[in-house]
Design an enzyme around this catalytic site. Structure first.
Site, short mmCIF file in Angstrom:
data_model
loop_
_atom_site.label_atom_id
_atom_site.label_comp_id
_atom_site.label_asym_id
_atom_site.label_seq_id
_atom_site.Cartn_x
_atom_site.Cartn_y
_atom_site.Cartn_z
N LYS A 20 -12.86 -0.81 -9.99
CA LYS A 20 -12.62 -1.05 -8.66
C LYS A 20 -13.51 -1.07 -7.78
CE LYS A 20 -7.80 0.73 -9.32
NZ LYS A 20 -7.06 1.77 -9.06
N ARG A 129 -6.74 3.89 -21.84
CA ARG A 129 -6.17 4.53 -20.89
C ARG A 129 -6.47 6.00 -20.92
NH1 ARG A 129 -2.71 2.50 -16.98
NH2 ARG A 129 -1.64 4.49 -16.53
N THR A 135 -3.91 8.65 -13.96
CA THR A 135 -4.05 8.05 -12.84
C THR A 135 -4.64 8.85 -11.59
OG1 THR A 135 -2.09 6.83 -12.95
CG2 THR A 135 -2.87 6.80 -10.85
N ARG A 146 -12.13 9.09 -15.02
CA ARG A 146 -11.75 9.49 -13.77
C ARG A 146 -11.88 11.11 -13.83
NH1 ARG A 146 -6.15 6.19 -14.23
NH2 ARG A 146 -6.80 4.43 -13.13
N HIS A 169 -9.03 0.39 -13.00
CA HIS A 169 -7.62 -0.05 -13.30
C HIS A 169 -7.42 -0.21 -14.73
CE1 HIS A 169 -3.68 -1.87 -13.58
NE2 HIS A 169 -4.15 -2.72 -14.22
P1 TYD Z 1 -0.13 3.33 -11.24
O1 TYD Z 1 0.14 1.93 -11.74
O2 TYD Z 1 0.71 4.42 -11.31
O3 TYD Z 1 -1.52 3.80 -11.78
P2 TYD Z 1 -2.65 3.46 -12.90
O4 TYD Z 1 -3.53 2.76 -12.03
O5 TYD Z 1 -3.07 4.72 -13.56
O6 TYD Z 1 -1.88 2.50 -13.77
O7 TYD Z 1 -0.71 3.46 -9.76
C1 TYD Z 1 -1.53 2.22 -9.27
C2 TYD Z 1 -2.61 2.70 -8.40
O8 TYD Z 1 -2.16 3.01 -7.15
C3 TYD Z 1 -3.39 3.68 -9.01
O9 TYD Z 1 -4.60 3.28 -9.92
C4 TYD Z 1 -3.77 4.37 -7.59
C5 TYD Z 1 -3.13 3.89 -6.51
N1 TYD Z 1 -2.21 5.13 -5.94
C6 TYD Z 1 -2.44 5.17 -4.53
O10 TYD Z 1 -3.72 4.74 -4.05
N2 TYD Z 1 -1.96 6.09 -3.96
C7 TYD Z 1 -1.14 7.09 -4.46
O11 TYD Z 1 -0.35 7.86 -3.83
C8 TYD Z 1 -0.85 6.87 -5.78
C9 TYD Z 1 0.52 7.58 -6.35
C10 TYD Z 1 -1.38 5.76 -6.55
#
Ligand code: TYD
Length: 205
Positions: A20, A129, A135, A146, A169
């Site tokens: 990102k 992952r 996340t 992370r 991501h």
């Molecule tokens: P998600 O798909 O749950 O996580 P991942 O990227 O691990 O698959 O969420 C998508 C993205 O949303 C995550 O990378 C970080 C972002 N996010 C925020 O920006 N603010 C928030 O409050 C949350 C919960 C997630």
């Protein structure tokens, strides 16, 4: 799947990964890629792009379940730390909160270039992952990308009406990986037809 003859069967998967804007701007592209490479996973596509708002909007799911879950992830943290979601975000509705977060996320990913890639290998989706870490940076284990390089939380980001800066991501499951790979890469941009030298030792290839 290319010259690594053993890269076949149900264990072999492809995952979509994106460094990102915060990862790119902090000079962490190499660090991210090297962690996957060192684990024995294979990079089969990679490019730097400045995606449009429309492209990013199509990248993230739009279904209510996903959006509600995004809201929940923040609410769970608020609960743990005794924070009132209404005071912090102006809502205690999980879907409304999820929509807000989704919007900040789309705007954020449009602000600076990202590096998109496809990672291939044994259980690549779960493996990637695991290497990325969970996340929310404040919850990510040390030793993950992370956990080692980020320190953000919905309690900070949502108050400031911005996306969480969590470096990368990674696809969550097979359906997501298939959608994301087709969304970001054409067939000509995928180069799986080469062998990784150490796979001879690792997998008798
Ligand atoms: P998600 O798909 O749950 O996580 P991942 O990227 O691990 O698959 O969420 C998508 C993205 O949303 C995550 O990378 C970080 C972002 N996010 C925020 O920006 N603010 C928030 O409050 C949350 C919960 C997630």
């Amino acid at each position: 799947m290319g010259k690594n003859v053993k890269q076949k069967g149900p264990a072999y998967e492809r995952s979509f990964v994106m460094v990102k804007p915060d990862g790119v701007q902090r000079g962490l592209i190499g660090e991210v890629v090297s962690r996957f490479e060192k684990r024995g996973l294979k990079v089969v596509a990679m490019k730097m792009v400045k995606p449009s708002l429309e492209h990013i909007d199509e990248h993230y799911p739009k279904d209510e379940e996903w959006i509600g879950r995004l809201g929940d992830k923040g609410f769970n943290v608020f609960k743990e730390y005794g924070i009132d979601p209404k005071k912090l975000m102006g809502t205690d509705d999980r879907k409304e909160a999820g929509e807000m977060v989704r919007g900040w996320l789309v705007d954020y990913l449009n602000e600076a270039p990202v590096v998109a890639m496809i990672i291939e290998g044994i259980h690549a989706i779960d493996m990637v992952r695991k290497i990325a870490g969970t996340t929310l940076p404040s919850k990510a284990e040390i030793g993950t990308i992370r956990g080692d390089f980020s320190v953000d939380s919905p309690a900070a980001a949502n108050l400031e009406k911005r996306a969480i800066k969590n470096i990368l991501h990674a696809s969550e499951n097979k359906e997501e990986a298939e959608h994301e790979i087709a969304h970001w890469f054409s067939r000509e941009e995928i180069f799986d037809d080469y062998a990784r030298a150490e796979h001879g030792v690792m997998f008798n290839e």
